[in-house]
Design a protein around this motif. Sequence first.
Motif, PDB file in Angstrom:
ATOM      1  N   ALA A  74       0.829  -1.204   0.000  1.00  0.00           N
ATOM      2  CA  ALA A  74       0.000   0.000   0.000  1.00  0.00           C
ATOM      3  C   ALA A  74       0.860   1.250   0.000  1.00  0.00           C
ATOM      4  CB  ALA A  74      -0.933  -0.010   1.210  1.00  0.00           C
ATOM      5  N   ALA A  75       1.880   1.262   0.837  1.00  0.00           N
ATOM      6  CA  ALA A  75       2.700   2.464   1.012  1.00  0.00           C
ATOM      7  C   ALA A  75       3.410   2.869  -0.270  1.00  0.00           C
ATOM      8  CB  ALA A  75       3.712   2.242   2.129  1.00  0.00           C
ATOM      9  N   ILE A  76       3.813   1.887  -1.063  1.00  0.00           N
ATOM     10  CA  ILE A  76       4.592   2.217  -2.257  1.00  0.00           C
ATOM     11  C   ILE A  76       3.743   2.919  -3.316  1.00  0.00           C
ATOM     12  CG2 ILE A  76       4.306   0.126  -3.655  1.00  0.00           C
ATOM     13  CD1 ILE A  76       7.441   0.240  -3.927  1.00  0.00           C
ATOM     14  N   THR A  77       2.419   2.840  -3.181  1.00  0.00           N
ATOM     15  CA  THR A  77       1.538   3.553  -4.116  1.00  0.00           C
ATOM     16  C   THR A  77       1.302   4.992  -3.684  1.00  0.00           C
ATOM     17  OG1 THR A  77      -0.545   2.952  -3.002  1.00  0.00           O
ATOM     18  CG2 THR A  77       0.364   1.372  -4.599  1.00  0.00           C
ATOM     19  N   GLU A  78       1.811   5.376  -2.506  1.00  0.00           N
ATOM     20  CA  GLU A  78       1.701   6.743  -1.977  1.00  0.00           C
ATOM     21  C   GLU A  78       0.252   7.227  -1.983  1.00  0.00           C
ATOM     22  OE1 GLU A  78       4.511   8.908  -4.413  1.00  0.00           O
ATOM     23  OE2 GLU A  78       6.148   8.406  -3.041  1.00  0.00           O
ATOM     24  N   PRO A  79      -0.630   6.546  -1.248  1.00  0.00           N
ATOM     25  CA  PRO A  79      -2.047   6.920  -1.264  1.00  0.00           C
ATOM     26  C   PRO A  79      -2.334   8.173  -0.445  1.00  0.00           C
ATOM     27  CG  PRO A  79      -1.688   5.162   0.313  1.00  0.00           C
ATOM     28  CD  PRO A  79      -0.375   5.375  -0.391  1.00  0.00           C
ATOM     29  N   ASP A  80      -3.482   8.773  -0.729  1.00  0.00           N
ATOM     30  CA  ASP A  80      -3.994   9.876   0.089  1.00  0.00           C
ATOM     31  C   ASP A  80      -4.727   9.345   1.318  1.00  0.00           C
ATOM     32  OD1 ASP A  80      -3.377  11.860  -2.034  1.00  0.00           O
ATOM     33  OD2 ASP A  80      -4.996  10.818  -3.097  1.00  0.00           O
ATOM     34  N   LEU A  81      -5.185   8.096   1.223  1.00  0.00           N
ATOM     35  CA  LEU A  81      -5.993   7.491   2.278  1.00  0.00           C
ATOM     36  C   LEU A  81      -5.620   6.024   2.437  1.00  0.00           C
ATOM     37  CD1 LEU A  81      -8.419   7.223   4.233  1.00  0.00           C
ATOM     38  CD2 LEU A  81      -9.899   6.952   2.208  1.00  0.00           C
ATOM     39  N   TYR A  82      -5.233   5.662   3.648  1.00  0.00           N
ATOM     40  CA  TYR A  82      -5.023   4.255   4.004  1.00  0.00           C
ATOM     41  C   TYR A  82      -6.257   3.749   4.735  1.00  0.00           C
ATOM     42  CZ  TYR A  82       0.090   4.608   3.296  1.00  0.00           C
ATOM     43  OH  TYR A  82       1.344   4.771   2.775  1.00  0.00           O
ATOM     44  N   LEU A  83      -6.677   2.535   4.397  1.00  0.00           N
ATOM     45  CA  LEU A  83      -7.735   1.855   5.127  1.00  0.00           C
ATOM     46  C   LEU A  83      -7.131   0.561   5.658  1.00  0.00           C
ATOM     47  CD1 LEU A  83      -9.063   2.982   2.146  1.00  0.00           C
ATOM     48  CD2 LEU A  83     -11.070   2.802   3.609  1.00  0.00           C
ATOM     49  N   LEU A  84      -6.907   0.507   6.957  1.00  0.00           N
ATOM     50  CA  LEU A  84      -6.172  -0.581   7.585  1.00  0.00           C
ATOM     51  C   LEU A  84      -7.131  -1.482   8.357  1.00  0.00           C
ATOM     52  CD1 LEU A  84      -3.172   1.477   9.060  1.00  0.00           C
ATOM     53  CD2 LEU A  84      -3.467   0.561   6.738  1.00  0.00           C
ATOM     54  N   ASP A  85      -7.232  -2.732   7.920  1.00  0.00           N
ATOM     55  CA  ASP A  85      -8.156  -3.679   8.538  1.00  0.00           C
ATOM     56  C   ASP A  85      -7.390  -4.562   9.529  1.00  0.00           C
ATOM     57  OD1 ASP A  85     -10.382  -5.135   9.169  1.00  0.00           O
ATOM     58  OD2 ASP A  85     -10.740  -5.911   7.149  1.00  0.00           O
ATOM     59  N   GLU A  86      -7.551  -4.274  10.809  1.00  0.00           N
ATOM     60  CA  GLU A  86      -6.879  -5.000  11.896  1.00  0.00           C
ATOM     61  C   GLU A  86      -5.364  -5.057  11.670  1.00  0.00           C
ATOM     62  OE1 GLU A  86      -8.239  -5.912  14.647  1.00  0.00           O
ATOM     63  OE2 GLU A  86     -10.359  -5.743  14.180  1.00  0.00           O
ATOM     64  N   PRO A  87      -4.692  -3.920  11.562  1.00  0.00           N
ATOM     65  CA  PRO A  87      -3.266  -3.925  11.215  1.00  0.00           C
ATOM     66  C   PRO A  87      -2.356  -4.481  12.302  1.00  0.00           C
ATOM     67  CG  PRO A  87      -3.952  -1.712  11.839  1.00  0.00           C
ATOM     68  CD  PRO A  87      -5.211  -2.541  11.738  1.00  0.00           C
ATOM     69  N   THR A  88      -2.838  -4.591  13.548  1.00  0.00           N
ATOM     70  CA  THR A  88      -1.973  -5.092  14.618  1.00  0.00           C
ATOM     71  C   THR A  88      -2.079  -6.598  14.805  1.00  0.00           C
ATOM     72  OG1 THR A  88      -3.655  -4.680  16.328  1.00  0.00           O
ATOM     73  CG2 THR A  88      -2.106  -2.899  15.850  1.00  0.00           C
ATOM     74  N   ASN A  89      -2.957  -7.268  14.054  1.00  0.00           N
ATOM     75  CA  ASN A  89      -3.045  -8.732  14.173  1.00  0.00           C
ATOM     76  C   ASN A  89      -1.684  -9.378  13.919  1.00  0.00           C
ATOM     77  OD1 ASN A  89      -5.740  -8.652  14.739  1.00  0.00           O
ATOM     78  ND2 ASN A  89      -6.413  -9.733  12.894  1.00  0.00           N
ATOM     79  N   HIS A  90      -1.287 -10.294  14.770  1.00  0.00           N
ATOM     80  CA  HIS A  90      -0.045 -11.070  14.654  1.00  0.00           C
ATOM     81  C   HIS A  90       1.214 -10.255  14.966  1.00  0.00           C
ATOM     82  CE1 HIS A  90      -2.582 -14.087  12.825  1.00  0.00           C
ATOM     83  NE2 HIS A  90      -2.878 -13.290  11.824  1.00  0.00           N
ATOM     84  N   LEU A  91       1.060  -9.000  15.383  1.00  0.00           N
ATOM     85  CA  LEU A  91       2.235  -8.196  15.704  1.00  0.00           C
ATOM     86  C   LEU A  91       2.515  -8.245  17.200  1.00  0.00           C
ATOM     87  CD1 LEU A  91       1.733  -4.912  13.602  1.00  0.00           C
ATOM     88  CD2 LEU A  91       2.773  -7.073  12.906  1.00  0.00           C
ATOM     89  N   ASP A  92       3.816  -8.328  17.560  1.00  0.00           N
ATOM     90  CA  ASP A  92       4.169  -8.227  18.971  1.00  0.00           C
ATOM     91  C   ASP A  92       4.217  -6.753  19.359  1.00  0.00           C
ATOM     92  OD1 ASP A  92       6.615  -7.220  18.034  1.00  0.00           O
ATOM     93  OD2 ASP A  92       7.653  -9.132  18.283  1.00  0.00           O
ATOM     94  N   LEU A  93       4.473  -6.497  20.648  1.00  0.00           N
ATOM     95  CA  LEU A  93       4.420  -5.118  21.132  1.00  0.00           C
ATOM     96  C   LEU A  93       5.442  -4.226  20.429  1.00  0.00           C
ATOM     97  CD1 LEU A  93       3.847  -5.596  24.978  1.00  0.00           C
ATOM     98  CD2 LEU A  93       2.231  -4.734  23.272  1.00  0.00           C
ATOM     99  N   ALA A  94       6.618  -4.775  20.160  1.00  0.00           N
ATOM    100  CA  ALA A  94       7.649  -3.974  19.501  1.00  0.00           C
ATOM    101  C   ALA A  94       7.209  -3.578  18.098  1.00  0.00           C
ATOM    102  CB  ALA A  94       8.969  -4.736  19.442  1.00  0.00           C
ATOM    103  N   ARG A  95       6.640  -4.512  17.363  1.00  0.00           N
ATOM    104  CA  ARG A  95       6.194  -4.203  16.007  1.00  0.00           C
ATOM    105  C   ARG A  95       4.994  -3.252  16.018  1.00  0.00           C
ATOM    106  NH1 ARG A  95       8.923  -4.132  11.910  1.00  0.00           N
ATOM    107  NH2 ARG A  95       7.087  -4.488  10.613  1.00  0.00           N
ATOM    108  N   ILE A  96       4.120  -3.371  17.012  1.00  0.00           N
ATOM    109  CA  ILE A  96       3.006  -2.429  17.122  1.00  0.00           C
ATOM    110  C   ILE A  96       3.547  -1.023  17.360  1.00  0.00           C
ATOM    111  CG2 ILE A  96       1.034  -1.730  18.550  1.00  0.00           C
ATOM    112  CD1 ILE A  96       0.452  -4.706  18.968  1.00  0.00           C
ATOM    113  N   GLY A  97       4.566  -0.908  18.207  1.00  0.00           N
ATOM    114  CA  GLY A  97       5.190   0.391  18.440  1.00  0.00           C
ATOM    115  C   GLY A  97       5.790   0.961  17.169  1.00  0.00           C
ATOM    116  N   GLN A  98       6.438   0.109  16.369  1.00  0.00           N
ATOM    117  CA  GLN A  98       7.006   0.575  15.102  1.00  0.00           C
ATOM    118  C   GLN A  98       5.911   1.024  14.137  1.00  0.00           C
ATOM    119  OE1 GLN A  98       9.320  -2.863  14.023  1.00  0.00           O
ATOM    120  NE2 GLN A  98      11.182  -2.066  14.965  1.00  0.00           N
TER     121      GLN A  98
END
Length: 229
Positions: free
Chosen positions: A137-161
């Motif tokens: 998604a990021a490489i397309t440089e959008p005006d609007l991101y729609l993130l569906d449960e983006p923290t699923n499977h992420l540990d605390l460190a990755r959520i912080g990042q």
Amino acid sequence: MSLLATKSLGLTLGQPLFSDLSFTLDPGDRLGLVAANGRGKSSLLRCLVGLIEPNAGEITRSRGLKSALVEQDVPPALLAQSLRAAVTAALTPDQADTESWRVDIVLDDLSVPEALRETTLAALSGGWQRTALLARAAITEPDLYLLDEPTNHLDLARIGQLQQWLTALPRDVAVITTSHDRAFLDEATSRTLFLRVAASRMFSLPYSMAKGALDLADATDERRFENDL
């Protein structure tokens, strides 16, 4: 000028999910979308990017709006590709020929280790698969991101990042996020939409404060209803 606006939006997929939903999204907005599982969050995101047609109402998008939906699961066709190749595939053919250097910049921004970049998506953990979808998604440089449960499977460190990455986005880029991680919503959003079958409610507050405001509003409505009996 708003990026996107809905008016009296309604959707039924087997059962009613939401109705009479009206809201606007402005540049730079950070909107948290909250509802129980199966109550229409993902479907609303898909409506907003045009993948699902609503049963009622309308969606108005600003001219030239570029949106990027980051769904929960990797499309099967991408699983055999390396992480780097999957991100490169999100570029147009001309861009892939002349601007492939952008891939590593995006992967650096998302703190993807070099050792994982040539690994197939099928061999990666769920967390790194989600990061790959975000990079696409990021490489397309959008005006609007729609993130569906983006923290699923992420540990605390990755959520912080992820939180840091969202904070570093250009100020006029808007983000709509669904998540069951209330702490993440508190950090990453400034508005909250509680999606309901009827009478959805929007508050210009992050999740925890918005939930308090919702409880108060619901209690007020209940007392008004009882007084009208």
